[in-house]
Design a protein around this motif. Sequence first.
Motif, PDB file in Angstrom:
ATOM      1  N   VAL A 279     -16.040  -1.313   1.379  1.00 45.85           N
ATOM      2  CA  VAL A 279     -15.915   0.095   1.031  1.00 45.85           C
ATOM      3  C   VAL A 279     -17.061   0.514   0.119  1.00 45.85           C
ATOM      4  CG1 VAL A 279     -14.462   1.785  -0.129  1.00 45.85           C
ATOM      5  CG2 VAL A 279     -13.428   0.074   1.352  1.00 45.85           C
ATOM      6  N   GLU A 280     -17.484  -0.339  -0.800  1.00 46.73           N
ATOM      7  CA  GLU A 280     -18.561   0.004  -1.724  1.00 46.73           C
ATOM      8  C   GLU A 280     -19.881   0.260  -0.995  1.00 46.73           C
ATOM      9  OE1 GLU A 280     -15.320  -1.644  -3.712  1.00 46.73           O
ATOM     10  OE2 GLU A 280     -16.526  -2.730  -2.287  1.00 46.73           O
ATOM     11  N   THR A 281     -20.116  -0.449   0.104  1.00 43.60           N
ATOM     12  CA  THR A 281     -21.406  -0.315   0.774  1.00 43.60           C
ATOM     13  C   THR A 281     -21.507   0.962   1.594  1.00 43.60           C
ATOM     14  OG1 THR A 281     -20.731  -1.555   2.736  1.00 43.60           O
ATOM     15  CG2 THR A 281     -21.712  -2.814   0.929  1.00 43.60           C
ATOM     16  N   ILE A 282     -20.407   1.653   1.830  1.00 44.05           N
ATOM     17  CA  ILE A 282     -20.508   2.880   2.611  1.00 44.05           C
ATOM     18  C   ILE A 282     -20.365   4.122   1.746  1.00 44.05           C
ATOM     19  CG2 ILE A 282     -19.884   1.843   4.811  1.00 44.05           C
ATOM     20  CD1 ILE A 282     -17.078   2.779   4.462  1.00 44.05           C
ATOM     21  N   GLY A 283     -20.343   3.954   0.427  1.00 45.82           N
ATOM     22  CA  GLY A 283     -20.434   5.084  -0.488  1.00 45.82           C
ATOM     23  C   GLY A 283     -19.186   5.931  -0.641  1.00 45.82           C
ATOM     24  N   TRP A 284     -18.005   5.353  -0.483  1.00 50.50           N
ATOM     25  CA  TRP A 284     -16.785   6.134  -0.652  1.00 50.50           C
ATOM     26  C   TRP A 284     -16.537   6.413  -2.120  1.00 50.50           C
ATOM     27  CZ3 TRP A 284     -12.839   3.383   3.067  1.00 50.50           C
ATOM     28  CH2 TRP A 284     -13.211   3.650   4.381  1.00 50.50           C
ATOM     29  N   ASN A 285     -15.968   7.587  -2.402  1.00 46.18           N
ATOM     30  CA  ASN A 285     -15.607   7.913  -3.776  1.00 46.18           C
ATOM     31  C   ASN A 285     -14.244   7.296  -4.110  1.00 46.18           C
ATOM     32  OD1 ASN A 285     -13.498   9.644  -2.870  1.00 46.18           O
ATOM     33  ND2 ASN A 285     -14.921  11.373  -2.746  1.00 46.18           N
ATOM     34  N   THR A 286     -13.792   7.497  -5.328  1.00 48.94           N
ATOM     35  CA  THR A 286     -12.541   6.888  -5.785  1.00 48.94           C
ATOM     36  C   THR A 286     -11.348   7.324  -4.945  1.00 48.94           C
ATOM     37  OG1 THR A 286     -13.402   6.745  -8.028  1.00 48.94           O
ATOM     38  CG2 THR A 286     -11.019   6.596  -7.784  1.00 48.94           C
ATOM     39  N   ALA A 287     -11.250   8.600  -4.621  1.00 52.00           N
ATOM     40  CA  ALA A 287     -10.123   9.089  -3.821  1.00 52.00           C
ATOM     41  C   ALA A 287     -10.118   8.451  -2.435  1.00 52.00           C
ATOM     42  CB  ALA A 287     -10.172  10.608  -3.704  1.00 52.00           C
ATOM     43  N   GLN A 288     -11.283   8.289  -1.850  1.00 49.05           N
ATOM     44  CA  GLN A 288     -11.367   7.674  -0.524  1.00 49.05           C
ATOM     45  C   GLN A 288     -10.994   6.191  -0.595  1.00 49.05           C
ATOM     46  OE1 GLN A 288     -15.405   9.007  -0.045  1.00 49.05           O
ATOM     47  NE2 GLN A 288     -14.820  10.273   1.719  1.00 49.05           N
ATOM     48  N   ARG A 289     -11.425   5.510  -1.653  1.00 49.27           N
ATOM     49  CA  ARG A 289     -11.060   4.094  -1.800  1.00 49.27           C
ATOM     50  C   ARG A 289      -9.560   3.945  -1.995  1.00 49.27           C
ATOM     51  NH1 ARG A 289     -16.432   2.971  -4.667  1.00 49.27           N
ATOM     52  NH2 ARG A 289     -15.483   3.646  -6.547  1.00 49.27           N
ATOM     53  N   ARG A 290      -8.959   4.860  -2.768  1.00 47.67           N
ATOM     54  CA  ARG A 290      -7.499   4.807  -2.945  1.00 47.67           C
ATOM     55  C   ARG A 290      -6.787   5.055  -1.625  1.00 47.67           C
ATOM     56  NH1 ARG A 290      -7.381   8.080  -8.553  1.00 47.67           N
ATOM     57  NH2 ARG A 290      -7.820   6.307  -9.881  1.00 47.67           N
ATOM     58  N   GLY A 291      -7.276   6.026  -0.859  1.00 47.58           N
ATOM     59  CA  GLY A 291      -6.684   6.295   0.447  1.00 47.58           C
ATOM     60  C   GLY A 291      -6.786   5.091   1.362  1.00 47.58           C
ATOM     61  N   PHE A 292      -7.938   4.412   1.340  1.00 46.62           N
ATOM     62  CA  PHE A 292      -8.097   3.218   2.160  1.00 46.62           C
ATOM     63  C   PHE A 292      -7.181   2.105   1.667  1.00 46.62           C
ATOM     64  CE2 PHE A 292     -10.453  -0.578   3.705  1.00 46.62           C
ATOM     65  CZ  PHE A 292     -10.341  -0.307   5.059  1.00 46.62           C
ATOM     66  N   GLY A 293      -7.012   1.998   0.357  1.00 48.14           N
ATOM     67  CA  GLY A 293      -6.078   1.008  -0.190  1.00 48.14           C
ATOM     68  C   GLY A 293      -4.661   1.270   0.279  1.00 48.14           C
ATOM     69  N   GLU A 294      -4.262   2.541   0.309  1.00 47.20           N
ATOM     70  CA  GLU A 294      -2.931   2.895   0.806  1.00 47.20           C
ATOM     71  C   GLU A 294      -2.813   2.537   2.282  1.00 47.20           C
ATOM     72  OE1 GLU A 294      -0.095   6.769   1.515  1.00 47.20           O
ATOM     73  OE2 GLU A 294      -1.699   6.931   0.036  1.00 47.20           O
ATOM     74  N   LEU A 295      -3.853   2.824   3.051  1.00 47.91           N
ATOM     75  CA  LEU A 295      -3.852   2.473   4.469  1.00 47.91           C
ATOM     76  C   LEU A 295      -3.696   0.964   4.647  1.00 47.91           C
ATOM     77  CD1 LEU A 295      -4.318   2.911   7.507  1.00 47.91           C
ATOM     78  CD2 LEU A 295      -6.774   2.980   7.020  1.00 47.91           C
ATOM     79  N   ILE A 296      -4.412   0.186   3.852  1.00 50.97           N
ATOM     80  CA  ILE A 296      -4.297  -1.277   3.924  1.00 50.97           C
ATOM     81  C   ILE A 296      -2.862  -1.706   3.660  1.00 50.97           C
ATOM     82  CG2 ILE A 296      -4.926  -3.450   2.787  1.00 50.97           C
ATOM     83  CD1 ILE A 296      -7.699  -2.171   2.252  1.00 50.97           C
ATOM     84  N   ALA A 297      -2.293  -1.211   2.567  1.00 53.17           N
ATOM     85  CA  ALA A 297      -0.922  -1.603   2.205  1.00 53.17           C
ATOM     86  C   ALA A 297       0.068  -1.220   3.293  1.00 53.17           C
ATOM     87  CB  ALA A 297      -0.531  -0.960   0.877  1.00 53.17           C
ATOM     88  N   ARG A 298      -0.065  -0.026   3.834  1.00 48.63           N
ATOM     89  CA  ARG A 298       0.851   0.399   4.895  1.00 48.63           C
ATOM     90  C   ARG A 298       0.654  -0.427   6.160  1.00 48.63           C
ATOM     91  NH1 ARG A 298       3.777   4.860   3.616  1.00 48.63           N
ATOM     92  NH2 ARG A 298       2.981   6.135   1.912  1.00 48.63           N
ATOM     93  N   SER A 299      -0.591  -0.803   6.453  1.00 50.48           N
ATOM     94  CA  SER A 299      -0.846  -1.586   7.668  1.00 50.48           C
ATOM     95  C   SER A 299      -0.227  -2.978   7.585  1.00 50.48           C
ATOM     96  CB  SER A 299      -2.347  -1.694   7.937  1.00 50.48           C
ATOM     97  OG  SER A 299      -2.970  -2.624   7.072  1.00 50.48           O
ATOM     98  N   TRP A 300      -0.052  -3.489   6.372  1.00 53.57           N
ATOM     99  CA  TRP A 300       0.559  -4.798   6.217  1.00 53.57           C
ATOM    100  C   TRP A 300       2.027  -4.798   6.607  1.00 53.57           C
ATOM    101  CZ3 TRP A 300      -1.810  -6.086   0.787  1.00 53.57           C
ATOM    102  CH2 TRP A 300      -3.134  -6.483   0.942  1.00 53.57           C
ATOM    103  N   SER A 301       2.687  -3.666   6.489  1.00 53.47           N
ATOM    104  CA  SER A 301       4.107  -3.612   6.846  1.00 53.47           C
ATOM    105  C   SER A 301       4.363  -2.824   8.128  1.00 53.47           C
ATOM    106  CB  SER A 301       4.923  -3.011   5.689  1.00 53.47           C
ATOM    107  OG  SER A 301       4.508  -1.681   5.445  1.00 53.47           O
ATOM    108  N   ASP A 302       3.320  -2.272   8.724  1.00 50.32           N
ATOM    109  CA  ASP A 302       3.470  -1.454   9.933  1.00 50.32           C
ATOM    110  C   ASP A 302       2.443  -1.904  10.964  1.00 50.32           C
ATOM    111  OD1 ASP A 302       3.582   0.496  11.913  1.00 50.32           O
ATOM    112  OD2 ASP A 302       3.589   2.178  10.499  1.00 50.32           O
ATOM    113  N   ALA A 303       2.870  -2.801  11.853  1.00 48.11           N
ATOM    114  CA  ALA A 303       1.964  -3.343  12.868  1.00 48.11           C
ATOM    115  C   ALA A 303       1.426  -2.247  13.781  1.00 48.11           C
ATOM    116  CB  ALA A 303       2.670  -4.418  13.685  1.00 48.11           C
TER     117      ALA A 303
END
Length: 94
Positions: free
Chosen positions: A3-27
Amino acid sequence: MTVETIGWNTAQRRGFGELIARSWSDAGLRLRYEREPAEVLAEYDIHLAAGTTAPALPPSPGELVVETFNAAEAVPPPPCMLSICFCLQPDVKR
């Protein structure tokens, strides 16, 4: 790619973190991300620049425990027992 190499801001990184967490419980979410990453990222208000490849989702941890956390009841907050912690708000519509 991270995520750092593509220049996302804090809100985008948080959104991606939420996506990661949700993907772990939602195949289904994980599969949809693999098929159409730009569309799924847009649901989390993340838009890729032209020519940018979406980062891969990290593999699911061996064990995932989901607990309801009420911040008003936790003083001090409990320690985090994982290397990564996310607070998901189920009432937020995406």
